[in-house]
Motif scaffolding. Structure first.
Motif, mmCIF file in Angstrom:
data_model
loop_
_atom_site.group_PDB
_atom_site.id
_atom_site.type_symbol
_atom_site.label_atom_id
_atom_site.label_comp_id
_atom_site.label_asym_id
_atom_site.label_seq_id
_atom_site.Cartn_x
_atom_site.Cartn_y
_atom_site.Cartn_z
ATOM 1 N N LEU A 49 -69.882 60.788 19.407
ATOM 2 C CA LEU A 49 -68.600 60.102 19.559
ATOM 3 C C LEU A 49 -68.683 59.173 20.761
ATOM 4 N N ARG A 50 -67.949 58.068 20.661
ATOM 5 C CA ARG A 50 -67.802 57.227 21.856
ATOM 6 C C ARG A 50 -67.104 58.073 22.918
ATOM 7 N N MET A 51 -67.456 57.833 24.147
ATOM 8 C CA MET A 51 -66.854 58.609 25.238
ATOM 9 C C MET A 51 -65.333 58.460 25.219
ATOM 10 N N SER A 52 -64.831 57.273 24.917
ATOM 11 C CA SER A 52 -63.376 57.071 24.885
ATOM 12 C C SER A 52 -62.737 57.906 23.773
ATOM 13 N N GLY A 99 -69.994 50.150 25.664
ATOM 14 C CA GLY A 99 -69.644 51.454 25.116
ATOM 15 C C GLY A 99 -70.786 52.446 25.238
ATOM 16 N N THR A 100 -70.425 53.715 25.377
ATOM 17 C CA THR A 100 -71.413 54.781 25.460
ATOM 18 C C THR A 100 -71.005 55.897 24.514
ATOM 19 N N PHE A 101 -71.993 56.435 23.829
ATOM 20 C CA PHE A 101 -71.797 57.591 22.966
ATOM 21 C C PHE A 101 -72.232 58.856 23.697
ATOM 22 N N ALA A 102 -71.545 59.946 23.420
ATOM 23 C CA ALA A 102 -72.038 61.279 23.762
ATOM 24 C C ALA A 102 -72.603 61.831 22.464
ATOM 25 N N VAL A 103 -73.825 62.338 22.520
ATOM 26 C CA VAL A 103 -74.532 62.809 21.331
ATOM 27 C C VAL A 103 -74.932 64.267 21.532
ATOM 28 N N LEU A 104 -74.634 65.093 20.548
ATOM 29 C CA LEU A 104 -75.022 66.501 20.588
ATOM 30 C C LEU A 104 -76.520 66.605 20.354
#
Length: 152
Positions: free
Chosen positions: A58-61, A98-103
């Motif tokens: 998900l995007r951090m936002s 933009g930055t994603f957090a990835v599992l």
């Protein structure tokens, strides 16, 4: 000047019961997650949201919005999960800002190990005491409160 609309005796009892139940429940769930998985409830929520997202990212936002975390609080939590190897950050290719957090695979493993005991604790502390009608009522009440809070 408006007069204060004091709570009547029934409202006061309901309010205090709600506060105590909420505080006791979240303390219990947090202790269980810490004991069984070494996770805070906030960290668990981030891992769950990522696991449910398309591509497990998900995007951090977006992650801040769905977890109801401030961007600063989320950034600190993701940094902690990143140091533990459970999450990684990824730049958004279509938007350089933009930055994603990835599992990560490690995060999926930690979540899989934590989830069963956590769900059992939620079931034991909440749903085992409620009838089907009460579960529906709890959802309706929670939805009504949430909608009011979201709409301002």
């Amino acid at each position: 000047m408006n007069e204060t609309r004091w709570l009547d005796a029934d409202e006061q009892r309901a309010w205090r019961a709600f506060l105590q139940a909420s505080q006791l429940l979240f303390e219990r769930l947090d202790r269980q997650l810490q004991r069984d998985a070494g996770l805070s409830h906030a960290d668990y929520e981030i891992l769950v949201r990522l696991s449910e997202a398309g591509g497990q990212r998900l995007r951090m936002s977006e992650l801040a919005e769905c977890t109801l975390f401030s961007r600063s609080r989320l950034s600190h939590a993701v940094a902690r999960l990143e140091r533990a190897g459970m999450v990684r950050r990824q730049s958004c290719p279509s938007d350089g800002r933009g930055t994603f957090a990835v599992l990560t695979a490690t995060g999926r493993g930690v979540l899989a190990s934590a989830a069963q005991a956590h769900v059992e604790e939620v079931r034991r502390q909440v749903f085992d005491q409620l009838s089907e009608a009460q579960v529906d009522e709890l959802r309706r009440i929670s939805d009504a409160i949430r909608e009011r809070l979201v709409s301002g």
